[in-house]
Each structure stands twice: as structure tokens, then as C-alpha cells.
Design a protein around this motif. Structure first.
Motif, short mmCIF file in Angstrom:
data_model
loop_
_atom_site.label_atom_id
_atom_site.label_comp_id
_atom_site.label_asym_id
_atom_site.label_seq_id
_atom_site.Cartn_x
_atom_site.Cartn_y
_atom_site.Cartn_z
N PRO A 110 5.25 -0.46 -3.50
CA PRO A 110 5.18 -1.85 -3.95
C PRO A 110 4.72 -2.75 -2.82
O PRO A 110 4.91 -2.44 -1.65
CB PRO A 110 6.62 -2.16 -4.35
N ASP A 111 4.11 -3.88 -3.17
CA ASP A 111 3.64 -4.80 -2.14
C ASP A 111 4.76 -5.68 -1.60
O ASP A 111 4.61 -6.32 -0.58
CB ASP A 111 2.47 -5.63 -2.64
N LYS A 112 5.90 -5.68 -2.29
CA LYS A 112 7.07 -6.42 -1.82
C LYS A 112 8.24 -5.46 -1.71
O LYS A 112 8.43 -4.61 -2.58
CB LYS A 112 7.40 -7.55 -2.78
N CYS B 109 6.73 -13.20 6.85
CA CYS B 109 6.96 -11.93 6.15
C CYS B 109 7.73 -12.12 4.85
O CYS B 109 7.71 -11.25 3.99
CB CYS B 109 7.74 -10.97 7.05
N LYS C 244 13.24 -10.68 -0.32
CA LYS C 244 12.04 -9.85 -0.53
C LYS C 244 11.06 -10.19 0.57
O LYS C 244 10.93 -11.34 0.98
CB LYS C 244 11.39 -10.12 -1.90
N TYR D 238 7.02 -9.17 2.28
CA TYR D 238 5.73 -8.54 2.04
C TYR D 238 5.66 -7.25 2.85
O TYR D 238 5.81 -7.26 4.07
CB TYR D 238 4.58 -9.47 2.44
N ARG D 239 5.44 -6.15 2.17
CA ARG D 239 5.44 -4.84 2.82
C ARG D 239 4.43 -4.75 3.96
O ARG D 239 4.76 -4.30 5.04
CB ARG D 239 5.16 -3.73 1.80
N SER D 240 3.20 -5.18 3.74
CA SER D 240 2.18 -5.05 4.78
C SER D 240 2.54 -5.87 6.01
O SER D 240 2.38 -5.40 7.14
CB SER D 240 0.81 -5.46 4.25
N ARG D 241 3.06 -7.07 5.80
CA ARG D 241 3.42 -7.93 6.94
C ARG D 241 4.63 -7.38 7.70
O ARG D 241 4.64 -7.41 8.92
CB ARG D 241 3.71 -9.35 6.46
N ASP E 132 5.66 -4.25 7.77
CA ASP E 132 5.26 -3.01 8.44
C ASP E 132 4.50 -3.33 9.73
O ASP E 132 4.72 -2.68 10.75
CB ASP E 132 4.39 -2.14 7.53
#
Length: 87
Positions: A30-32, A62, A74, A76-79, A81
Motif C-alpha cells: 500500500p502507498d500508506k 511523511c 498513517k 506515506y510509505r515511500s517517504r 522508507d
């Protein structure tokens, strides 16, 4: 239609169906994400992650707007990471 053409067509159809099944069981991340994901990545507790968020040790960029303050945090996964990689 030749037997070999029928066989090729059947194999292609089976391959397409297998790809769909594989995508169903191994979904993209997931993106979140929530605090359990971050706690696992950092090797700490979810409570400690919340403290880090509140004290802004995790960058506010993030955070997903509208989360926290009585609702689950919640991020943001990309941020997150990226932040974990560079800390």
C-alpha cells in the motif's frame, strides 16, 4: 486452426490467468502505512513511533493529512522508507 496454434493459445490463456492469480495473492504494497509497519522497520514499539511522530522526530512531510489526533497515524510509505534509509 492447427493443433499447435490451439495449444499456444491455451498456454497463453493459462499464463495470463496465473499472472492474475499471482497478483491477487501478492499485492503491491500500500502507498500508506501505519505505525506497525514503521515499528517493525525500526525495531521498536508502535507507542515509540507515536512519540516520534508527536515530537516531530519523524518529518511531518511523511504524515498523511487528517490522521492522528484520535485517529490511527498513517504515513506515506515511500517517504517514510526514504527517511528510514537516510537516518
Amino acid at each position: 486452426m492447427k493443433k499447435s496454434d490451439e495449444l499456444s493459445s491455451a498456454i497463453a490463456e493459462i499464463a495470463a490467468n496465473l499472472a492474475r492469480i499471482a497478483n491477487y495473492f501478492d499485492r503491491p504494497p500500500p502507498d500508506k502505512v501505519g505505525t506497525p509497519y514503521i515499528a517493525e522497520r525500526l525495531g521498536c514499539t508502535t507507542d515509540y513511533v507515536v512519540v516520534m511522530v508527536r515530537e516531530e522526530r519523524i518529518p511531518p512531510s511523511c504524515l498523511v493529512p487528517g490522521t492522528g489526533n484520535g485517529k490511527p497515524w498513517k504515513l506515506y510509505r515511500s517517504r517514510i522508507d526514504q527517511w528510514i534509509e537516510h537516518r
